[in-house]
Design an enzyme around this catalytic site. Structure first.
Site, PDB file in Angstrom:
ATOM      1  N   SER A 134       0.850  -1.183   0.000  1.00  9.67           N
ATOM      2  CA  SER A 134       0.000   0.000   0.000  1.00  9.67           C
ATOM      3  C   SER A 134       0.889   1.238   0.000  1.00  9.67           C
ATOM      4  O   SER A 134       2.062   1.172   0.395  1.00  9.67           O
ATOM      5  CB  SER A 134      -0.898   0.012   1.244  1.00  9.67           C
ATOM      6  OG  SER A 134      -1.579   1.240   1.378  1.00  9.67           O
ATOM      7  N   TYR A 140      -2.746  -1.145  10.445  1.00  2.00           N
ATOM      8  CA  TYR A 140      -2.683  -1.403   9.006  1.00  2.00           C
ATOM      9  C   TYR A 140      -1.353  -0.901   8.427  1.00  2.00           C
ATOM     10  O   TYR A 140      -0.681  -1.625   7.680  1.00  2.00           O
ATOM     11  CB  TYR A 140      -3.856  -0.717   8.305  1.00  2.00           C
ATOM     12  CG  TYR A 140      -3.933  -0.989   6.828  1.00  2.00           C
ATOM     13  CD1 TYR A 140      -4.483  -2.176   6.345  1.00  2.00           C
ATOM     14  CD2 TYR A 140      -3.465  -0.062   5.898  1.00  2.00           C
ATOM     15  CE1 TYR A 140      -4.563  -2.434   4.987  1.00  2.00           C
ATOM     16  CE2 TYR A 140      -3.536  -0.309   4.535  1.00  2.00           C
ATOM     17  CZ  TYR A 140      -4.077  -1.493   4.079  1.00  2.00           C
ATOM     18  OH  TYR A 140      -4.147  -1.740   2.728  1.00  2.00           O
TER      19      TYR A 140
END
Length: 318
Positions: A200, A213
């Site tokens: 990401s 995350y």
């Protein structure tokens, strides 16, 4: 005659000094030459990077290749599986949700493709090992492994329960490690294969409300860099490692970024994201940014002090 020994000593000493000076000069010349060669190589690699931006490498065929995708039951994983199957790949689908995974497999078969579905919790090493053994015995060794399975929670750090934090790290980071470890050995043995990890942009920059995350995705980024370096040092150039860094994919419903320049930070549909990822993989890219124009921004951001990164980050948000 009494001066002769002194003259000889002086002459020998002078000769040694001259030789020593020549050696030091030679060492300086060698270091300078090495530095010049280093810079020439750096310029060549930068030129090559720009060249491939203008004229991308030829995309490799996936016809007949065994391709494994984790998290294949929905969203990006399903799109990756469908599009890879349309390119002629034989699909091995892994997901913790058995029903959704079978739907993806049926969609591929209905379109004339070949697919095998397995229920697997990638965070569980024993489950991964059991499925790995079954896949190798019944189907074969996958040449491409897409580590796509992931979970996401958007809320302040202290609002995450210990169970949620454990789950995010187990699925997003350990899942990549267990799956890669399971199928890497055959790739190394034959010096052929490709492991792709969906990281990401939040594996590059930390943001609020996504602390666990970000932690997991920073870990995935580190994993891919370290594994690629290990393959390089072991002279396994045929084994490719790719990290994918999406900004935001539209299947994430609880996050709506408030941006001044939405054209720069595109929110991609899963189908568009999947096609861009597959294109980058087929071209052999080590890092894929989605959208692609984020790459120079992310790379440049790493050389800035944290206070400057925060300043620019606040500026692009409304």
């Amino acid at each position: 005659w009494s001066l002769a020994p002194r003259t000889v000593v002086y002459t020998l000493h002078s000769t040694m000094l001259i030789k020593d000076a020549k050696i030091k000069t030679w060492e300086v010349m060698v270091e300078l030459m090495g530095f010049i060669i280093l810079n020439l190589k750096a310029i060549f690699l930068l030129f090559l990077d720009v060249y491939y931006l203008i004229i991308p490498p030829e995309e490799r065929s996936l016809q007949g290749q065994l391709v494994l995708v984790t998290g294949a039951g929905q969203n990006l994983g399903r799109e990756l599986s469908l599009q890879l199957a349309r390119l002629g790949a034989k699909m091995i689908l892994l997901d913790v949700n058995e029903e959704q995974n079978k739907i993806t497999a049926d969609m591929i078969r209905d379109a004339g493709g070949e697919a095998y579905s397995f229920t697997c919790d990638v965070s569980d090493q024993k489950s991964v090992a059991a499925i790995g053994t079954k896949v190798r015995k019944e189907i074969g060794h996958p040449g491409y492994v897409f580590n796509n399975a992931g979970v996401y929670k958007y809320k302040p750090f202290l609002s995450h329960t210990p169970e949620e934090i454990q789950m995010i790290v187990n699925v997003n980071l350990l899942g990549n490690l267990w799956i890669s470890r399971e199928f890497l050995g055959h790739m190394i043995q034959h010096n052929r294969g490709h492991i792709i990890c969906i990281s990401s942009v939040l594996g590059f920059i930390g943001r609020n409300n996504v602390v666990p995350y970000c932690s997991s995705k920073f870990g995935v980024k580190g994993m891919t860099e370290a594994l690629a370096e290990e393959m390089r040092m072991e002279r396994r150039s045929g084994v490719k490692i790719t990290a994918v860094h999406p900004f935001l994919i539209s299947n994430i419903e609880d996050v709506t970024p408030n941006l001044k320049y939405p054209w720069l930070f595109e929110i991609l549909e899963p189908s568009d994201a999947a096609s861009r990822i597959i294109r980058g993989v087929r071209r052999g890219q080590e890092e894929i940014f989605l959208p692609e124009k984020l790459k120079p921004l992310m790379v440049f951001s790493k050389v800035l002090p944290r206070k400057l990164r925060r300043l620019f980050g606040d500026y692009v948000e409304k």
